[in-house]
Design a protein around this motif. Sequence first.
Motif, short mmCIF file in Angstrom:
data_model
loop_
_atom_site.label_atom_id
_atom_site.label_comp_id
_atom_site.label_asym_id
_atom_site.label_seq_id
_atom_site.Cartn_x
_atom_site.Cartn_y
_atom_site.Cartn_z
N LEU A 154 0.90 -1.18 -0.08
CA LEU A 154 -0.29 -0.09 0.07
C LEU A 154 0.73 0.99 0.04
N LEU A 155 1.93 1.44 0.89
CA LEU A 155 2.59 2.61 1.02
C LEU A 155 3.48 2.79 -0.31
N ALA A 156 3.94 1.32 -0.94
CA ALA A 156 4.88 1.54 -2.07
C ALA A 156 3.87 2.12 -3.22
N ALA A 157 2.60 1.63 -3.24
CA ALA A 157 1.70 2.08 -4.24
C ALA A 157 1.53 3.53 -4.20
N VAL A 158 1.38 4.15 -2.89
CA VAL A 158 1.40 5.55 -2.80
C VAL A 158 2.45 6.44 -3.33
N VAL A 159 3.55 6.05 -3.03
CA VAL A 159 4.83 6.60 -3.46
C VAL A 159 4.94 6.47 -4.91
N PHE A 216 -0.48 16.07 -2.93
CA PHE A 216 -0.14 17.02 -1.81
C PHE A 216 -0.81 16.17 -0.56
N PHE A 217 -2.17 15.78 -0.72
CA PHE A 217 -2.86 15.25 0.49
C PHE A 217 -2.19 13.98 0.99
N LEU A 218 -1.84 12.98 -0.17
CA LEU A 218 -1.38 11.64 0.29
C LEU A 218 -0.08 11.98 1.14
N LEU A 219 0.75 12.93 0.68
CA LEU A 219 1.97 13.15 1.29
C LEU A 219 1.76 13.59 2.52
N HIS A 236 -1.19 13.34 4.66
CA HIS A 236 -1.77 12.54 5.40
C HIS A 236 -1.05 11.30 5.96
N VAL A 237 -0.43 10.74 4.89
CA VAL A 237 0.12 9.44 5.14
C VAL A 237 1.49 9.74 6.16
N GLY A 238 2.08 11.08 5.82
CA GLY A 238 3.28 11.38 6.62
C GLY A 238 2.72 11.65 8.13
N GLY A 270 2.47 10.24 13.58
CA GLY A 270 1.77 9.90 14.82
C GLY A 270 1.89 8.67 15.38
N ARG A 271 2.20 7.60 14.55
CA ARG A 271 2.31 6.43 14.95
C ARG A 271 3.56 6.11 15.70
N SER A 272 4.78 6.78 15.07
CA SER A 272 5.99 6.95 15.51
C SER A 272 6.15 7.72 17.10
N THR A 278 -3.49 5.82 15.82
CA THR A 278 -4.23 6.93 14.77
C THR A 278 -5.51 6.45 14.61
N ASN A 279 -6.40 6.29 15.34
CA ASN A 279 -7.93 5.89 15.36
C ASN A 279 -8.66 7.18 14.71
N PHE A 280 -10.10 6.79 15.08
CA PHE A 280 -10.80 8.06 14.84
C PHE A 280 -10.66 9.42 15.52
N ALA A 323 -11.48 15.21 -4.52
CA ALA A 323 -10.51 15.16 -5.59
C ALA A 323 -10.62 13.55 -6.16
N VAL A 324 -10.88 12.61 -5.23
CA VAL A 324 -10.95 11.32 -5.45
C VAL A 324 -11.83 10.86 -6.53
N SER A 325 -12.98 11.52 -5.94
CA SER A 325 -14.24 11.17 -7.15
C SER A 325 -14.14 12.07 -8.52
N LEU A 378 -20.95 14.08 4.28
CA LEU A 378 -21.35 13.21 5.16
C LEU A 378 -20.06 12.87 6.18
N ILE A 379 -19.00 12.51 5.71
CA ILE A 379 -17.99 12.24 6.51
C ILE A 379 -17.58 13.27 7.57
N ILE A 380 -17.56 14.62 6.97
CA ILE A 380 -17.21 15.72 7.95
C ILE A 380 -18.31 15.63 9.01
C1 HEM Z 1 -12.16 12.46 5.13
C2 HEM Z 1 -11.49 11.67 4.93
C3 HEM Z 1 -10.34 10.92 5.62
C4 HEM Z 1 -10.30 10.58 6.80
C5 HEM Z 1 -11.10 11.14 8.08
C6 HEM Z 1 -9.09 9.59 6.95
C7 HEM Z 1 -8.40 9.21 8.10
C8 HEM Z 1 -7.38 8.16 8.28
C9 HEM Z 1 -7.09 7.78 9.56
C10 HEM Z 1 -7.88 7.77 10.94
C11 HEM Z 1 -5.80 6.86 9.13
C12 HEM Z 1 -5.02 6.16 10.11
C13 HEM Z 1 -5.65 4.49 10.14
C14 HEM Z 1 -5.06 3.71 10.95
O1 HEM Z 1 -4.33 3.99 11.73
O2 HEM Z 1 -5.46 2.39 10.63
C15 HEM Z 1 -5.63 7.24 7.58
C16 HEM Z 1 -4.55 6.36 6.85
C17 HEM Z 1 -4.61 6.34 5.73
N1 HEM Z 1 -5.40 7.03 4.77
FE1 HEM Z 1 -6.85 8.26 5.20
N2 HEM Z 1 -8.54 9.33 5.62
C18 HEM Z 1 -9.45 10.08 4.94
C19 HEM Z 1 -9.12 9.97 3.41
C20 HEM Z 1 -8.39 9.48 2.81
C21 HEM Z 1 -8.14 9.57 1.25
C22 HEM Z 1 -9.10 10.18 0.23
C23 HEM Z 1 -7.11 8.93 1.01
C24 HEM Z 1 -6.36 8.57 -0.41
C25 HEM Z 1 -6.37 9.60 -1.19
C26 HEM Z 1 -6.42 8.25 2.29
C27 HEM Z 1 -5.47 7.58 2.38
C28 HEM Z 1 -4.88 6.96 3.68
C29 HEM Z 1 -3.82 6.03 3.48
C30 HEM Z 1 -2.88 5.61 2.35
C31 HEM Z 1 -3.31 5.82 4.83
C32 HEM Z 1 -2.33 5.05 5.51
C33 HEM Z 1 -2.74 3.32 5.82
C34 HEM Z 1 -1.83 2.97 6.64
O3 HEM Z 1 -0.76 2.39 5.90
O4 HEM Z 1 -1.80 2.82 7.91
N3 HEM Z 1 -7.23 8.78 3.29
N4 HEM Z 1 -6.59 7.82 7.36
#
Ligand code: HEM
Length: 206
Positions: free
Chosen positions: A62-67, A99-102, A104-106, A111-113, A118-120, A146-148, A178-180
């Motif tokens: 998954l992380l390789a696919a992101v990069v 931008f978002f993926l860099l 967000h995943v960063g 956070g995990r480190s 990294t839950n809800f 952006a995804v859609s 709905l998510i927000i």
């Molecule tokens: C409102 C939208 C989103 C929220 C609230 C959200 C929230 C989160 C959270 C809380 C995690 C940590 C998951 C865990 O610890 O198991 C996570 C991981 C991740 N998210 Fe999102 N996310 C959102 C949208 C997206 C989108 C649109 C993408 C892709 C374009 C994305 C890609 C990822 C990826 C690749 C991970 C890392 C998974 C891992 O290896 O643990 N997320 N997200």
Amino acid sequence: MTKSEISAFTRTGHYWSGLTLSVFIGFHLFNQLTALMGADAHIAVMQGLRAVYRHPVVETVLLAAVVFQITTGLLMIFKQQRSTGAEKIQVYSGLYLSFFLLVHVGAVLYGRSLGLDTNFYFAAAGLNVYPVTFFFIPYYLLAVCAVSLHVAAIHYRKTGSLRWSRAIALAGLLAAILIISGFTNGFRWRPMPPANEQFIRQSFGV
Ligand code: HEM
């Protein structure tokens, strides 16, 4: 490798890493939608999904696919001229997703480190803590849109169906709203655990 072999590799690689990511994103966004049923429901679904995507082999892929997705996407943007509306939408949504993926995943890995779960509440802290909510609402809203939009533009270029492409784009906007709403308890705001609130305040210096 010749130039045309390199660009065929880039295009095919982008397609396959995109497909891999799409499977994860489908489940991931479904997981985010369960916030509408409350924090406990979201955490329970995430725990089930983590059993799959936190497996070391799956997470590495998954992380390789992101990069790979970001790198090949940027390579194609700089090499090709885009002229139609659908091509432009694909490029601009792709740029935002990079931008978002860099970020967000960063943030998740950082956070995990630090030992945070990294839950809800990790995502909810950004959306519920004032004033950073003004950054995180558009940040997540635009990411889901952006995804859609990216998928809708690809669908339009492949099939020419404006009706379905619009439906895909609108479904993304609805999902984003709905998510927000779920994360913020319908904009009535949720109290955050101190560790999550502190992480977000320290990260933004507020
Ligand atoms: C409102 C939208 C989103 C929220 C609230 C959200 C929230 C989160 C959270 C809380 C995690 C940590 C998951 C865990 O610890 O198991 C996570 C991981 C991740 N998210 Fe999102 N996310 C959102 C949208 C997206 C989108 C649109 C993408 C892709 C374009 C994305 C890609 C990822 C990826 C690749 C991970 C890392 C998974 C891992 O290896 O643990 N997320 N997200």
